[in-house]
Design an enzyme around this catalytic site. Structure first.
Site, PDB file in Angstrom:
ATOM      1  CB  SER A   1      11.368  -3.173 -11.508  1.00  0.00           C
ATOM      2  OG  SER A   1      11.342  -4.527 -11.904  1.00  0.00           O
TER       3      SER A   1
ATOM      4  CG  ASN B   1       3.037   1.105   3.276  1.00  0.00           C
ATOM      5  OD1 ASN B   1       4.008   1.739   2.913  1.00  0.00           O
ATOM      6  ND2 ASN B   1       2.925  -0.181   3.018  1.00  0.00           N
TER       7      ASN B   1
ATOM      8  CG  ASP C   1      14.331  -9.571 -12.842  1.00  0.00           C
ATOM      9  OD1 ASP C   1      13.934  -8.412 -12.584  1.00  0.00           O
ATOM     10  OD2 ASP C   1      13.548 -10.519 -13.027  1.00  0.00           O
ATOM     11  CG  ASP C   2      13.691  -6.259  -9.534  1.00  0.00           C
ATOM     12  OD1 ASP C   2      13.122  -7.131  -8.868  1.00  0.00           O
ATOM     13  OD2 ASP C   2      13.177  -5.716 -10.530  1.00  0.00           O
TER      14      ASP C   2
ATOM     15  CB  CYS D   1      11.441  -2.637   3.818  1.00  0.00           C
ATOM     16  SG  CYS D   1      11.403  -3.837   2.482  1.00  0.00           S
TER      17      CYS D   1
ATOM     18  CB  CYS E   1      -0.955   0.065   1.169  1.00  0.00           C
ATOM     19  SG  CYS E   1      -1.810  -1.470   1.481  1.00  0.00           S
TER      20      CYS E   1
ATOM     21  CB  CYS F   1      13.998  -4.913   7.678  1.00  0.00           C
ATOM     22  SG  CYS F   1      13.395  -6.624   7.679  1.00  0.00           S
TER      23      CYS F   1
ATOM     24  CB  CYS G   1      13.046 -11.560   2.825  1.00  0.00           C
ATOM     25  SG  CYS G   1      13.511 -10.023   2.086  1.00  0.00           S
TER      26      CYS G   1
ATOM     27  CB  CYS H   1       8.090 -10.158   4.014  1.00  0.00           C
ATOM     28  SG  CYS H   1       7.877  -8.506   4.718  1.00  0.00           S
TER      29      CYS H   1
HETATM   30 FE1  SF4 Z   1      11.530  -5.873   3.476  1.00  0.00          FE
HETATM   31 FE2  SF4 Z   1      12.322  -8.410   3.419  1.00  0.00          FE
HETATM   32 FE3  SF4 Z   1      12.258  -7.051   5.750  1.00  0.00          FE
HETATM   33 FE4  SF4 Z   1       9.980  -7.739   4.517  1.00  0.00          FE
HETATM   34  S1  SF4 Z   1      11.522  -9.147   5.413  1.00  0.00           S
HETATM   35  S2  SF4 Z   1      10.461  -5.743   5.442  1.00  0.00           S
HETATM   36  S3  SF4 Z   1      10.556  -7.527   2.327  1.00  0.00           S
HETATM   37  S4  SF4 Z   1      13.583  -6.651   3.937  1.00  0.00           S
END
Ligand code: SF4
Length: 496
Positions: A315, A133, A377-378, A268, A31, A466, A469, A414
């Site tokens: 992207s 969000n 690719d990203d 993130c 969002c 963060c 993932c 995530c």
């Molecule tokens: Fe971002 Fe990955 Fe952390 Fe989720 S787990 S907030 S996608 S870095």
């Protein structure tokens, strides 16, 4: 939730335009929010422009709530893209001095208009609207608490839960109710709230999702998930909302309150890799330039001899340009993207998924035939679209295909508002080694950007982000029941 008071009329319109069950590149961002304080301006129309700029953050539904001294709270929301949800007539009818808006991708709740945002609420301090969000991680505990108090939890989404907590608060002001709520909720939340004569911006103590403040003039302000929305409406960037901070904007200007002292920032990192629009800035850093640097560093880390560097559009364009610059290999287009398809359909089987890829991307035979390609690719999430993309290039005559990915392998789910995958075992890198992934996709080589180079490309210390993932280090501890529901089969020997 529709309680009428003199001058506080609530008008609530939900319209079903259409529902989508597809997702964008297998990532669903959670969002975009926008808010404006600008008496005498067409606040709903400016909010609509802001939502347009944030459309990449969510395409399932859109909504605007506005407040007017005589008309009270008004709301219009529906399934679909912003341009489908709002007509000239609806924008004209949403009058007011203040407004908030939202574009949604579902990560909690359902993809139905009742869960579209903003959501209206009524506390004893007055009416309000809220949009969000992010993702709360302690909804189970909060629902249990409400049930123990004899209250039926309302709605399906964590935003509806927040509206309920605020509505039930005995605090004298919405601001005090928000501060109280912030001591109860855990997870990622960047909020825009609307109340009579003011808007309020709130960010969780880790600042997982972005949120910024801009100025339209001496006494006109906006808040937005990303700086690109400020530029679209002609506002100047003022600053980011700080982690743990609540900012109220009204006739007196901006009032900030540090509700929770942040322990550590954890924006993130995927905002830099993929989610945020390239022309946005986060932590004062250009998303576009960060993506180019990812490409530079990946070219140094994983060089290969080739004839042409191509991006998977759109992207990965800045990443691919960065790679080509350092590799000193020509950059060009290898795919033409159908711009009228926003997302890759979630199709029930591989054949239909492949058709979905073909609807979205066509190989440029003249550019790729007989060439040794570096395809940039990203990220790779489930990996279901990359193989078909490579096959399209092979069918168009590519001689070699070397895949270069601008982040480390995604091996963990995530919980903070990004729908990476329902279960971790659906992430291809959680199930396979890099070489097995390469083989399954039919690439001649496959390399991922290292974590060290990813962090170097963004240019700030790792503890600002963060990165869970990739490395399983969740900055906000995940409740056991939530992890159990989502983890699936973690990579062997890596359960935490
Ligand atoms: Fe971002 Fe990955 Fe952390 Fe989720 S787990 S907030 S996608 S870095």
């Amino acid at each position: 939730m529709q309680v009428k008071k003199p001058g506080q009329r609530i008008q609530h319109r939900d319209t079903a335009v259409h529902g989508c069950t597809d997702c964008r590149k297998q990532w669903g961002d959670a969002c975009g929010v926008f808010g404006i304080y600008a008496p005498d301006e067409e606040v709903s129309r400016i909010t609509y422009f802001g939502l347009f700029a944030l459309q990449h953050r969510g395409q399932e539904s859109a909504g605007i709530a506005a407040w007017h001294p005589l008309e009270g709270m008004q709301l219009h929301r529906a399934m679909g893209l912003a341009f489908q949800v709002f007509s000239e007539q609806t924008l004209r009818s949403l009058i007011g001095d203040v407004a908030i808006g939202h574009v949604r991708y579902t990560t909690t709740g359902s993809s139905v208009v009742a869960d579209a945002e903003p959501i209206l609420g009524q506390g004893h301090f007055g009416p309000f609207a809220i949009c969000h969000n992010g993702n709360l991680i302690n909804t189970h505990a909060l629902n249990t608490m409400l049930t123990a108090q004899g209250v039926e939890p309302a709605g399906n989404s964590d935003t509806a839960l927040m509206a309920q907590l605020l509505s039930r608060s005995s605090a004298d002001t919405l601001e005090d109710a928000i501060a109280e709520m912030m001591s109860q909720i855990e997870g990622a939340y960047s909020l825009a709230l609307l109340a009579p004569r003011r808007i309020i911006a709130v960010r969780d103590p880790h600042g997982v999702r972005p949120l910024c403040i801009g100025r339209l003039g001496a006494d006109r302000w906006v808040i937005a998930s990303e700086t690109c929305a400020l530029h679209t409406v002609g506002a100047e960037f003022v600053r980011e909302v700080e982690p743990g901070e609540m900012v109220t904007i009204d006739a007196r200007g901006l009032t900030a309150r540090q509700v929770i002292e942040p322990t550590r920032k954890a924006c993130c990192i995927f905002e830099f890799i993929y989610f945020a629009r390239p022309d946005s800035h986060i932590y004062g850093r250009s998303v576009y330039m960060s993506r180019q640097r990812m490409g530079h560093l990946l070219a140094q880390q994983a060089p290969v001899d080739a004839d042409l560097v191509i991006p998977v559009p759109e992207s990965a364009i800045p990443h691919a340009m960065g790679y080509a610059q350092v590799a000193k290999i020509p950059y060009g287009e290898g795919f033409i993207k159908n711009r009228y398809i926003h997302r890759t359909f979630i199709a029930p089987d591989q054949r239909l998924r492949e058709l979905g890829v073909k609807m979205k991307l066509s190989p440029l035979k003249e550019a790729v035939s007989g060439k040794r390609l570096i395809v940039v690719d990203d990220s790779i999430v489930r990996g279901t679209t990359t193989g078909p993309e490579i096959q399209l290039l092979r069918d168009a005559g590519a001689r070699e295909i070397h895949l270069r990915i601008n982040c480390p392998p995604i091996r963990y789910g995530c919980y903070y508002g990004v729908d990476t995958s329902a279960r971790a075992d659906e992430l291809i890198a959680a199930r396979m080694s890099v070489d097995k992934i390469r083989e399954s996709m039919g690439a001649d080589s496959l390399e991922y950007l290292s974590m060290k180079n990813l962090i170097a490309a963004v240019g700030l210390p790792k503890n600002n982000f963060c990165t869970a993932c990739f490395d399983n280090h969740y900055p906000i501890p995940i409740p056991r029941e939530l992890r159990a529901a989502k983890v699936g089969k973690q990579p062997v020997g890596e359960q935490r």
